[in-house]
Scaffold this motif. Structure first.
Motif, short mmCIF file in Angstrom:
data_model
loop_
_atom_site.label_atom_id
_atom_site.label_comp_id
_atom_site.label_asym_id
_atom_site.label_seq_id
_atom_site.Cartn_x
_atom_site.Cartn_y
_atom_site.Cartn_z
N UNK A 255 0.83 -1.21 0.00
CA UNK A 255 0.00 0.00 0.00
C UNK A 255 0.86 1.25 0.00
N UNK A 256 1.95 1.20 0.76
CA UNK A 256 2.90 2.33 0.73
C UNK A 256 3.53 2.43 -0.67
N UNK A 257 3.88 1.27 -1.23
CA UNK A 257 4.49 1.25 -2.56
C UNK A 257 3.57 1.88 -3.60
N UNK A 258 2.30 1.52 -3.56
CA UNK A 258 1.34 2.04 -4.54
C UNK A 258 1.05 3.52 -4.34
N UNK A 259 1.29 4.01 -3.13
CA UNK A 259 1.08 5.44 -2.87
C UNK A 259 2.17 6.31 -3.49
N UNK A 260 3.31 5.69 -3.79
CA UNK A 260 4.39 6.42 -4.46
C UNK A 260 4.02 6.68 -5.91
N UNK A 261 4.53 7.77 -6.45
CA UNK A 261 4.32 8.03 -7.87
C UNK A 261 5.15 7.06 -8.70
N UNK A 262 4.84 6.93 -9.97
CA UNK A 262 5.61 6.04 -10.85
C UNK A 262 7.08 6.42 -10.87
N UNK A 263 7.34 7.72 -10.85
CA UNK A 263 8.72 8.18 -10.87
C UNK A 263 9.44 7.83 -9.57
#
Length: 325
Positions: free
Chosen positions: A240-248
């Motif tokens: 969930x933390x990972x998905x909250x990051x932008x693609x960049x």
């Protein structure tokens, strides 16, 4: 007119860059070993690279020595439930939760860093899939230097192992030593030195690096190069933390992870030799097992690997069959 277009283009680029890293994150990373451990130091360097590559928009705070309260078998669940966003995890310790994570600590499956790296690359897709199952993104992994036996007395035969109270780091190690007549003991790393002092245990299954960090020359005398395994530590982040990051930001973190992984594999090999030198300088004797002990260890290892294979999924078995001698 050309200058104006150039300025507009530059402003547009800067706007996109700011947008890509618009949301700032500070993530805690649980590190199970102390600040002098090369795995913890690797995590700290990883944090610096992530901050650099995300232009400061993602900051990772490394907490050494399990100071956040998470140290062992519960780590997969702790990251899964976001009790901690990120963690350094010794794979073998969580193999009870996810079978595939026990591969890197199977006894005497590989005998050098080249073989250990090949095994890791073959298993990496399986590790990534297992991490996803536990709601986390697999970032990188690197091995400890090969595990040996650190003891008070010289180990020449199986008879010397009988009743030996040895601290092991996972179930595979415990089974291996039990097969050889030893008495494996499970305990947190932070309790090992005092337990050696007080006689609760009288030996440790670990690497030259850990023996050096633990100053084991003060309580033990011999390091036997049994090349038990090249156990892996992995770093994961809650999905969930990972998905909250932008693609960049994700791209930047993976770039940092790739660099650290390469660096840590090299460091592991270098640390094996440099740590062995430090142990010898402090009076420890480093030796190789006798042919008799080699034969007994291979027999014990085969039994454990066969048991592991009987519970392995088809993809795990397909990988392991390439390495079983």
């Amino acid at each position: 007119m050309g200058v104006r277009k150039l300025l507009v283009s530059i402003l547009a680029f800067l706007s996109l860059s700011v947008f890509a890293f618009a949301q700032n994150f500070t993530l805690n990373l649980n590190a199970i070993y102390g600040p002098t451990s090369f795995h913890t130091q690797g995590a700290m360097k990883f944090a610096k690279l992530v901050e650099k590559y995300t232009n400061g928009s993602v900051k990772i705070v490394v907490h050494p020595g399990g100071s956040l309260g998470f140290k062992g078998p519960e780590l997969l669940k702790a990251v899964k439930d976001a009790q901690v966003p990120m963690s350094d995890i010794l794979m073998g310790v969580v193999a009870g939760s996810e079978h595939v994570f026990g591969i890197s600590s199977l006894p005497r499956l590989v005998s050098n860093f080249k073989e250990a790296r090949a095994l890791y690359e073959d298993c990496k897709p399986l590790y990534e899939k297992a991490a996803l199952k536990w709601n986390q993104k697999f970032l990188y992994a690197a091995p400890w230097p090969p595990s040996g036996l650190v003891t008070k007395k010289e180990i020449k035969s199986v008879a010397d192992l009988k009743g030996l109270k040895t601290r092991t780091y996972d179930k595979n190690g415990a089974k291996f030593l039990r097969e050889l007549g030893g008495s494996p003991v499970s305990m947190p790393w932070g309790e090992v030195y005092s337990s050696l002092r007080t006689g609760v245990i009288d030996s440790v299954l670990t690497s030259t690096e850990s023996a050096k960090n633990g100053k084991f020359w003060e309580v033990l005398k011999y390091f036997t190069n049994i090349y038990y395994a090249f156990p892996l530590n992995m770093v994961t982040i809650n999905l969930d933390y990972w998905k909250a990051l932008s693609k960049e930001q994700q791209k930047a973190m993976l770039k940092a992870a790739k660099e650290i992984e390469e660096m840590q594999w090299k460091n592991s090999k270098d640390r094996y030799f440099s740590a062995a030198k430090v142990l010898e300088e402090h009076g420890m004797i480093i030796n190789n097992p006798t042919p008799e002990l080699e034969k007994a260890m291979d027999k014990a290892a085969k039994k454990i690997i066969d048991e592991f294979m009987s519970k392995a999924k088809s993809k795990e078995r397909a990988v392991l069959e390439k390495y079983i001698k």
